[in-house]
Structures are given as structure tokens and as C-alpha cells.
Scaffold this motif. Structure first.
Motif, PDB file in Angstrom:
ATOM      1  N   UNK A  38       0.783  -1.242   0.040  1.00 56.14           N
ATOM      2  CA  UNK A  38       0.067  -0.113  -0.078  1.00 56.14           C
ATOM      3  C   UNK A  38       0.932   1.330  -0.170  1.00 56.14           C
ATOM      4  N   UNK A  39       2.031   1.219   0.646  1.00 48.89           N
ATOM      5  CA  UNK A  39       2.876   2.481   0.545  1.00 48.89           C
ATOM      6  C   UNK A  39       3.176   2.816  -0.895  1.00 48.89           C
ATOM      7  N   UNK A  40       3.045   1.924  -1.957  1.00 49.64           N
ATOM      8  CA  UNK A  40       3.163   2.568  -3.416  1.00 49.64           C
ATOM      9  C   UNK A  40       2.093   3.584  -3.992  1.00 49.64           C
ATOM     10  N   UNK A  41       0.747   3.182  -3.198  1.00 52.01           N
ATOM     11  CA  UNK A  41      -0.411   4.074  -3.642  1.00 52.01           C
ATOM     12  C   UNK A  41      -0.640   5.582  -3.209  1.00 52.01           C
TER      13      UNK A  41
ATOM     14  N   UNK B 294      -5.133   5.666  -5.622  1.00 51.94           N
ATOM     15  CA  UNK B 294      -4.460   5.696  -4.719  1.00 51.94           C
ATOM     16  C   UNK B 294      -4.974   6.506  -3.252  1.00 51.94           C
ATOM     17  N   UNK B 295      -4.045   6.278  -2.094  1.00 52.91           N
ATOM     18  CA  UNK B 295      -4.676   6.508  -1.042  1.00 52.91           C
ATOM     19  C   UNK B 295      -4.195   8.100  -0.559  1.00 52.91           C
TER      20      UNK B 295
ATOM     21  N   UNK C 130      -3.401   1.635   9.988  1.00 56.68           N
ATOM     22  CA  UNK C 130      -2.498   2.338   8.952  1.00 56.68           C
ATOM     23  C   UNK C 130      -2.074   1.422   7.918  1.00 56.68           C
ATOM     24  N   UNK C 131      -3.030   0.625   7.508  1.00 55.83           N
ATOM     25  CA  UNK C 131      -2.918  -0.123   6.180  1.00 55.83           C
ATOM     26  C   UNK C 131      -1.855  -1.486   6.655  1.00 55.83           C
TER      27      UNK C 131
END
Length: 358
Positions: free
Chosen positions: A72-75, A144-145, A257-258
Motif C-alpha cells: 500500500x505504500x506505493x499508492x 491511490x490513498x 494504518x494499512x
């Protein structure tokens, strides 16, 4: 074994190719005139991108490898901006294409970058996780987030095609694979009861990429999504049923936090939605019991922390299904009988949470 092609209908129909060892079919999913292909993949998994790039180069394409953060850090808008800059540096034109290789986060990001570069370039998705194959990469939703929530920034951008090579599932960590089952099970509850019967027939086999019903489960869930998004690309009505269990699930992801698998959050969210269905007078206790039984049988969670409710409640107020100040929940009257609950009272929401709190 031969591949299966599932067509997603609509204004821009495309095929989802499913099979084992089907990488050679990837070049056939591009439209005419593509010269440069930007391959977006997780930086931590270069081995999944290497054969993809090799097949594309052999087919005559100029290939640009673009590694991005894992998961998820990519989004994020920062990573998306890095991709836009790379597209510019390497001369990706409107007639070129992007390939997203990896899990759901990578395909979401790749699709969003493709949708927004030059107001839209072609994207082909190659999901390598169970979640990506049966959900994230199919349907044309990209995103994206932000600090305010998951997938709140995005675009509808159908791919030119999706390639699901089941051979890639063998290397998926077991917990990640099992988490992906939540989306398959969701497909059973909202549209295809046979999915539930197959899992009940062999729950242990469902946990394995080589399980005897694995291909059938994957193809059936893809067909469910293809039928829904083919009729409603932009989530104006029918497509909302795919959000069953997701209102609470997205809130849990925010609270964590995902750092929780999406499928695990969806699993808890489905039990909450089933309890909400029951307490609102739409479904019977048997739906709740079956939901818990199936999810538990494959090792998915069905409860969450009691003290988290106030924070979860606040996060649920920021949900894509909401209209104005009114909250909307996808619930069930029974298996494959979906309806919506409009602006339920606070006491009902809290009571349903009380049934899954631990």
C-alpha cells in the motif's frame, strides 16, 4: 491446460485471460501501434517482472522497467508523480502502454498513472496475487490513498486486458493467499452461491493454489466481477454490490494504518455487514452463522477490537458510497440477494459492531 478468456463487456470490452503458464499471451492483449511499454512492478520482487519484460522485448516492444514501493505504500501521490516523471523521461506517448505487474496495490497504482498520463494511455494488468486476480486488477477502478482514506483519489480506466497466470500464485505467502480468499467468498455471498458450496466442500483445499477447486473459484469470482462492472463501470448503481463488507473494512485499514491485509479486513467487514443485515430485519441468523463458518474454515478473522469502535465510526463517515450526510451500507436479504441500507441509526450500527467485538 488451456487458458480461459472471460470478457468484460461495456463501452470498451476486454478479456481476462486465466491459465497456468500463459505469459506468452501477454503481447496479444495490447492494441495496435504500441511501441514503448512501461512495466510497473514492486521493487522488492524484481523476479516477477524479469520474465514479463523478456516476453515483451521478444515481441518487439521497447521496455522500461519502473520499480515502485511494495504494498500500500506505493499508492501515494508522491509515487504516482514519480511515475509521471518517468513516463516523460522515457517518452511514453499516448499510443504507448503501461503494464502493472504485482499485487492489487501495484495494479491500482499502475492503472491510475496510466489513466492520468496524457489524459489516458493503454494499461494491461498482470496481477500476481490471488487478491489482484479476483478483484483489484479487474474492473477498471484505479486509485491511490490519501491521509483521509483509501482509494478516495482515482479514475475509472478499463484495461486493454488482464493476464492471470496461475503459476505465479505458488510463490505467494500462505497468509497473503488466504487473505485473498475473502474477495472470492464475497463473490459467493453477493452473486454466485456455487462459490460457497465449493469452499464448504473443501475448505483446506481452498487455502492452496493447487487446491482441486482453485481454478474454478478464481474463474467464478472473475466472472462475478466481469458481469457487474460490464453493466456498471462507474459505480452508479449495480457495482456498489462489490462493496459488501468494505465500509467497515476500509475503516479498519485506516485504523491499522494499512498494516492489515485487505482480505482480512474484508472478512471482518462481511461479518459486520451480515450482522447489520440481521439486526435491520433483512436477513436471518443463518446468514450470519454461514458467514462466520465459511470464513473461519479457511482461517480468516471474524472479530475486531471492541475499543476501536469510536474511531471506526468516524472513518466510516468518509466512504465512497455515502451521499451527502447520509451513510449507505450494502447488505443482504439472503445469499445472492443484495440490497442497501440507507442512513441507519447510530444505535443499529453500534449494536452490529457489538456482535463482532472482542
Amino acid at each position: 491446460m488451456t487458458s480461459t478468456r472471460i470478457t468484460v463487456k461495456g463501452d470498451r470490452p476486454y478479456d481476462v485471460v486465466v491459465g497456468t503458464g500463459v505469459l506468452a499471451e501477454l503481447p496479444g492483449l495490447f492494441g495496435a501501434g504500441v511501441h514503448t511499454v512501461a512495466v510497473v512492478h514492486p521493487a522488492g520482487l524484481p523476479e516477477i517482472a524479469r520474465p514479463v519484460c523478456g516476453v515483451l522485448r521478444s515481441a518487439g516492444y521497447t521496455v522500461v522497467e519502473l520499480p515502485v514501493p511494495d504494498g500500500e505504500s506505493a499508492k501515494s501521490v508522491e509515487v504516482a508523480a514519480e511515475l509521471w516523471s518517468a513516463f516523460g523521461r522515457y517518452g511514453v506517448t499516448r499510443s504507448d502502454a503501461v503494464v502493472g505487474v504485482g499485487g492489487g496495490a501495484t495494479t491500482d497504482l499502475a492503472g491510475f498513472a496510466a489513466a492520468t498520463w496524457l489524459r489516458g494511455v493503454e494499461v494491461v494488468q498482470m496481477p500476481t496475487t490471488l487478491l489482484g486476480m479476483v478483484d483489484a486488477a479487474v474492473g477498471g477502478k484505479t486509485g491511490i490513498n490519501t491521509a483521509e482514506g483509501k482509494n478516495l483519489v482515482g479514475a475509472f480506466h478499463p484495461p486493454a486486458g488482464v493476464l492471470c497466470d496461475l503459476a505465479t500464485l505458488v510463490s505467494v505467502p500462505r497468509d497473503d493467499y488466504v487473505a485473498g480468499l475473502a474477495e472470492i467468498i464475497k463473490g459467493g455471498f453477493i452473486a454466485d452461491p456455487t462459490i460457497l458450496l465449493l469452499i464448504e466442500d473443501d475448505p483446506e483445499g481452498a487455502r492452496l493454489p493447487e487446491g482441486r477447486h482453485t481454478r474454478a473459484l478464481i474463474e467464478r469470482k472473475i466472472q462475478v466481477k466481469a458481469d457487474v462492472v460490464g453493466a456498471d463501470l462507474r459505480e452508479s448503481g449495480l457495482r456498489e454490490i462489490l462493496n459488501y463488507g468494505h465500509t467497515l473494512a476500509h475503516a479498519i485499514e485506516r485504523v491499522e494504518d494499512y498494516h492489515i491485509r485487505h482480505g482480512e479486513a474484508v472478512s471482518i467487514g462481511m461479518v459486520y455487514a451480515a450482522e447489520l443485515s440481521r439486526l435491520a430485519g433483512h436477513a436471518g441468523a443463518d446468514l450470519v452463522e454461514r458467514t462466520r463458518s465459511i470464513l473461519t474454515s479457511v482461517g480468516l478473522p471474524t472479530a475486531y477490537r471492541r475499543e476501536a469502535w469510536p474511531e471506526l465510526r468516524d472513518h466510516m463517515r468518509v466512504d465512497k458510497k455515502n451521499r451527502g450526510a447520509k451513510r449507505r451500507f450494502v447488505i443482504l436479504d439472503d445469499v445472492a440477494k443484495v440490497t442497501r441500507l440507507e442512513d441507519p441509526p447510530e444505535e443499529l450500527l453500534e449494536a452490529a459492531y457489538g456482535q463482532i467485538a472482542r
